[in-house]
Design a protein around this motif. Structure first.
Motif, short mmCIF file in Angstrom:
data_model
loop_
_atom_site.label_atom_id
_atom_site.label_comp_id
_atom_site.label_asym_id
_atom_site.label_seq_id
_atom_site.Cartn_x
_atom_site.Cartn_y
_atom_site.Cartn_z
N LEU A 123 0.85 -1.18 0.00
CA LEU A 123 0.00 0.00 0.00
C LEU A 123 0.89 1.23 0.00
N ILE A 133 1.33 5.13 0.18
CA ILE A 133 0.63 6.30 0.69
C ILE A 133 1.68 7.34 1.07
N THR A 188 -0.27 12.06 4.24
CA THR A 188 -1.59 11.43 4.33
C THR A 188 -1.64 10.49 5.52
N SER A 189 -0.58 9.75 5.75
CA SER A 189 -0.53 8.86 6.92
C SER A 189 -0.66 9.66 8.21
N ARG A 249 -4.29 11.01 8.60
CA ARG A 249 -5.27 9.97 8.93
C ARG A 249 -5.13 9.51 10.38
N TYR A 253 -12.35 7.51 13.49
CA TYR A 253 -11.61 8.50 12.71
C TYR A 253 -12.49 9.73 12.69
N ALA A 267 -2.73 4.07 -2.05
CA ALA A 267 -3.69 3.98 -0.95
C ALA A 267 -4.36 5.30 -0.62
N ASP A 291 -6.74 6.75 -2.31
CA ASP A 291 -8.16 6.64 -2.65
C ASP A 291 -8.68 5.30 -2.15
N GLU A 292 -9.48 5.31 -1.09
CA GLU A 292 -9.92 4.07 -0.46
C GLU A 292 -10.74 3.18 -1.39
N GLN A 293 -11.59 3.77 -2.23
CA GLN A 293 -12.39 2.96 -3.16
C GLN A 293 -11.49 2.29 -4.19
N VAL A 300 -8.39 1.44 -3.72
CA VAL A 300 -7.68 0.35 -3.02
C VAL A 300 -8.53 -0.91 -3.05
N PHE A 301 -9.81 -0.77 -2.70
CA PHE A 301 -10.71 -1.92 -2.70
C PHE A 301 -10.76 -2.57 -4.08
#
Length: 114
Positions: free
Chosen positions: A13, A15, A19-20, A23, A38, A91, A93-95, A97-98
């Motif tokens: 992943l 990132i 961003t880390s 988050r 979160y 990583a 964009d969470e969608q 990543v999925f």
């Protein structure tokens, strides 16, 4: 190493450090329910009791991020790249990543020729 097991698939992943940090700065933990949040929990009672982990401080996150990035690069280059199928995932964009993980896991592995 003793059993000489090698993963067939490895996901890295990718990132950014910033961003880390952002988050994890929003992460808190409810010691009663064990749930992570979160942002601020909607329930005021939960919001009053959540705690932040010392490991989520900006300085610690940045230090761990840099060590992880350095170590993972060495591992991926020397171990996994030779014997495993490796996927680098953005990583941010969470969608995405999925979707990338789903496609990677569902795709067939190449067969070995003996």
């Amino acid at each position: 190493k003793k059993a000489q097991l090698t993963p067939s698939r490895v996901v890295i992943l990718d990132i950014s450090e910033d961003t880390s940090v952002s988050r994890l700065a929003e992460r808190s933990f409810d010691p009663i329910s064990g749930r992570c949040y979160y942002g601020t929990p909607a329930d005021e009672r939960v919001a009053a009791r959540v705690i932040k982990a010392a490991a989520d401080s900006e300085a610690v996150v940045r230090e761990r991020f840099r060590a992880s990035k350095r170590d993972m690069g060495e591992i991926a280059d020397t171990v996994f790249a030779r014997r495993s199928r490796v996927l680098n995932v953005d990583a941010a964009d969470e969608q995405r990543v999925f979707e990338d993980l789903r496609d990677f896991v569902e795709s067939p592995l190449p067969t070995e020729k003996t």
